[in-house]
Design an enzyme around this catalytic site. Structure first.
Site, PDB file in Angstrom:
ATOM      1  N   HIS A 121      -4.969  -3.243   6.232  1.00  0.00           N
ATOM      2  CA  HIS A 121      -4.789  -3.493   4.790  1.00  0.00           C
ATOM      3  C   HIS A 121      -6.178  -3.823   4.227  1.00  0.00           C
ATOM      4  O   HIS A 121      -6.548  -4.977   4.025  1.00  0.00           O
ATOM      5  CB  HIS A 121      -3.821  -4.650   4.555  1.00  0.00           C
ATOM      6  N   ASP A 163       0.841  -1.206   0.000  1.00  0.00           N
ATOM      7  CA  ASP A 163       0.000   0.000   0.000  1.00  0.00           C
ATOM      8  C   ASP A 163       0.878   1.259   0.000  1.00  0.00           C
ATOM      9  O   ASP A 163       0.577   2.238  -0.679  1.00  0.00           O
ATOM     10  CB  ASP A 163      -0.917  -0.013   1.230  1.00  0.00           C
TER      11      ASP A 163
HETATM   12  C1  LMR Z   1      -3.928  -6.421  -2.789  1.00  0.00           C
HETATM   13  O1  LMR Z   1      -3.846  -5.455  -2.035  1.00  0.00           O
HETATM   14  O2  LMR Z   1      -3.698  -6.347  -4.001  1.00  0.00           O
HETATM   15  C2  LMR Z   1      -4.347  -7.746  -2.248  1.00  0.00           C
HETATM   16  O3  LMR Z   1      -4.364  -7.732  -0.869  1.00  0.00           O
HETATM   17  C3  LMR Z   1      -5.604  -8.142  -2.902  1.00  0.00           C
HETATM   18  C4  LMR Z   1      -6.717  -8.559  -2.013  1.00  0.00           C
HETATM   19  O4  LMR Z   1      -7.536  -7.750  -1.664  1.00  0.00           O
HETATM   20  O5  LMR Z   1      -6.778  -9.752  -1.700  1.00  0.00           O
END
Ligand code: LMR
Length: 436
Positions: free
Chosen positions: A276, A248
Site C-alpha cells: 500500500h 486501492d
Molecule cells: C491513503 O491511501 O489515502 C492513505 O493511506 C493515505 C496515506 O498515504 O497515509
C-alpha cells in the site's frame, strides 16, 4: 479480594471502573446509572437518572476480580437477551476491537459496525475501543455518541488505553491507530515508531485475543505493520493478518469505470499487487469490465500502463490536496468491504485484494512479507489465494519493484520482528499513497 462500599449519593466515589462495572451489573435493569469510564489514574464519575434514594444496592459488595475495567455508560448494564422477542434469531455476540478508535476513520467505521451493515442484522456486537492517554476524552465522546445512537445490535462498548485489556477475547481486531508521518520525519523513523506500536499490539493480541482473531491492519505503512504484528503474535495463525489494500482496489475500480463509461459495479476481478504505497500495482490485465477483459474494453494501453496506474498509486495524495487530510470515510468503507469479503462468500469467478502473508503463494513472490494478492473466501472469515491469474512481463516487472520495496521495509524493521539487526536501505521512491 477487593471489597468496597458503594456510595449512593451520585457524588464522586473513588472507584476503579472494574468496580463500577461490577456494581453496574448488580443494579436492577430499570435503574439507569451511567458510569463514566476510568483509566487507571482517574477517579470514577457516576451520574444517575433516578434519585439517589431510589437506588437499592447492597452497602458492601464483593468485587469479581476478573471483571474488566472499562465498560462504558449504558453498556455497563446487563441485558437478558432471551427475554427479548426480536433477538431470538440473533447470533452469538462477537467482540470487535478497534485501535485508533478516537480518530476520523474509526469515527466513520464504528457506527457502521454498530448498525449491522458489516456483520449483518442478526449479529450483536461488542465494541472494544483502544485509545491513548491523549485521546481518552475524545474516546469517551465517541462512546457517548454510540450510546445516544440506540443501536439494537450494540450490546457492549468498552474503552481503554491498555491493549492487554481492550483486546481481551477479541475475534476481530481492526488496527487503525498509527502516527502519521510528520515534517522532517524519515520513512525509517515512521517504520520504527509505528512498528513499535504494532509490535506491542501483536504481543497483546497473542496474549489475550481469541486464538482465531482476524486482524486488519490499516495504520501505515500497513503491510509492514501487519508483518510486525503477526511476527509478535506467534500463537495466532499468520494467515489471519491482513493489510488493508481494499481502498486501492476500490480506487482502481472507480478509475476503470470512469474510463470505460460504465457504472462501477460492472468492474470486477481487480487485484492490487504488493505494497500500500506508490509502488503498488493495480492489475488491469486480469481485471474485467462487464465480464470482458479490460483490454478488450479500454483499448488505450498507454492510459492503462501509465495514467491509470499512477492515478491509483497516488490517489491518496490527490485527496489530501483537496481535503487537507487523508481519506477517512472511503477508508472506513473499504474496511467494511474487506470484512464483508471475508464473512460472505466471494461471488463466483470474482476475487478481492488483501495484503496477506506471502508464504506458500503460487505467484513466485518472496516469502515472509505481507503482500497484496487476489483472494477468495467461502465466507467463514478465512481466504484462499486465486490461482488462475495471468502474469505477463509488464506485471512481473512491476510486482518485482513493489516486492523489493517490501523486502527493504522488512530489513528496516528486523529489530521488531525478531530477525536480527535492522538495516535500512529503503528505495528512494518508497512513499505512502498520501505522500507526494
Ligand atoms: C491513503 O491511501 O489515502 C492513505 O493511506 C493515505 C496515506 O498515504 O497515509
Amino acid at each position: 479480594m477487593a471489597v468496597t462500599q458503594f456510595n449512593l449519593t451520585c457524588s464522586k466515589p473513588r472507584l476503579h471502573s472494574s468496580q463500577l462495572s461490577f456494581l453496574s451489573r448488580t443494579l436492577p435493569r430499570h435503574r439507569h446509572c451511567s458510569f463514566a469510564p476510568l483509566h487507571r489514574t482517574q477517579h470514577a464519575r457516576i451520574s444517575c437518572s433516578v434519585a439517589p434514594n431510589e437506588v437499592q444496592v447492597p452497602a458492601v459488595t464483593t468485587l469479581d476480580p476478573k471483571s474488566k475495567a472499562d465498560c462504558y455508560g449504558v453498556f455497563c448494564l446487563t441485558y437478558d437477551l432471551r427475554a427479548e422477542e426480536e433477538t431470538r434469531s440473533w447470533k452469538k455476540l462477537i467482540n470487535i476491537a478497534v485501535s485508533g478508535a478516537a480518530g476520523m476513520i474509526a469515527n466513520h467505521l464504528l457506527f457502521k459496525l454498530a448498525s449491522g451493515e458489516v456483520f449483518g442484522p442478526d449479529q450483536p456486537v461488542a465494541l472494544k475501543l483502544l485509545g491513548s492517554e491523549r485521546s481518552i476524552q475524545a474516546l469517551e465522546g465517541v462512546a457517548m455518541e454510540l450510546e445516544d445512537s440506540l443501536f439494537p445490535l450494540l450490546r457492549e462498548v468498552s474503552i481503554g488505553i491498555d491493549p492487554y485489556e481492550v483486546f481481551q477475547d477479541a475475534e476481530w481486531a481492526l488496527l487503525i491507530g498509527a502516527k502519521p508521518r510528520g515534517p522532517g520525519m524519515e520513512r525509517a523513523d515512521l517504520l520504527d515508531i509505528n512498528g513499535q506500536i504494532y509490535a506491542a499490539q501483536g504481543r497483546a493480541l497473542n496474549a489475550v485475543a481469541s486464538r482465531n482473531v482476524k486482524v486488519i491492519v490499516v495504520g501505515n505503512p500497513c503491510n509492514t505493520n501487519a508483518l510486525i504484528c503477526l511476527k509478535n503474535a506467534p500463537n495466532i495463525p499468520a494467515k489471519n493478518f491482513h493489510a488493508l489494500t481494499r481502498l486501492d482496489e476500490n480506487r482502481a475500480k472507480c478509475q476503470l469505470a470512469l474510463k470505460a463509461g460504465v457504472f462501477y459495479d460492472k468492474v470486477s476481478n481487480v487485484t492490487i499487487w504488493g505494497n500500500h504505497s506508490t509502488t503498488q500495482v493495480p492489475d488491469f490485465l486480469n481485471a474485467k469490465i462487464d465480464g470482458l477483459p479490460v483490454k478488450e474494453v479500454v483499448k488505450d494501453i498507454r492510459w492503462l500502463e501509465e495514467e491509470f496506474t499512477e492515478k491509483v498509486q497516488k490517489r491518496g495524495g490527490a485527496l489530501i490536496q483537496k481535503w487537507g487530510r487523508s481519506s477517512a470515510a472511503s477508508t472506513s468503507v473499504s474496511i467494511v468491504d474487506a470484512i464483508r469479503s471475508l464473512v460472505t462468500p466471494t461471488p463466483e469467478g470474482d476475487w478481492f485484494s488483501s495484503g496477506v502473508y506471502s508464504n506458500g503463494n503460487p505467484y513466485g513472490i518472496a516469502e515472509g512479507i505481507v503482500f497484496s494478492m487476489p483472494c477468495r473466501s467461502k465466507g467463514d472469515g478465512d481466504y484462499e489465494l486465486v490461482k488462475d491469474v495471468i502474469i505477463d512481463d509488464y506485471l512481473r516487472q512491476r510486482i518485482k519493484k513493489t516486492e523489493a520495496e517490501l523486502l527493504a521495509e522488512k530489513r528496516c524493521v528486523a529489530h521488531l520482528t525478531g530477525e536480527g539487526i535492522a538495516v535500512c536501505d529503503l528505495p528512494g521512491d518508497t512513499m505512502l499513497p498520501g505522500e507526494m
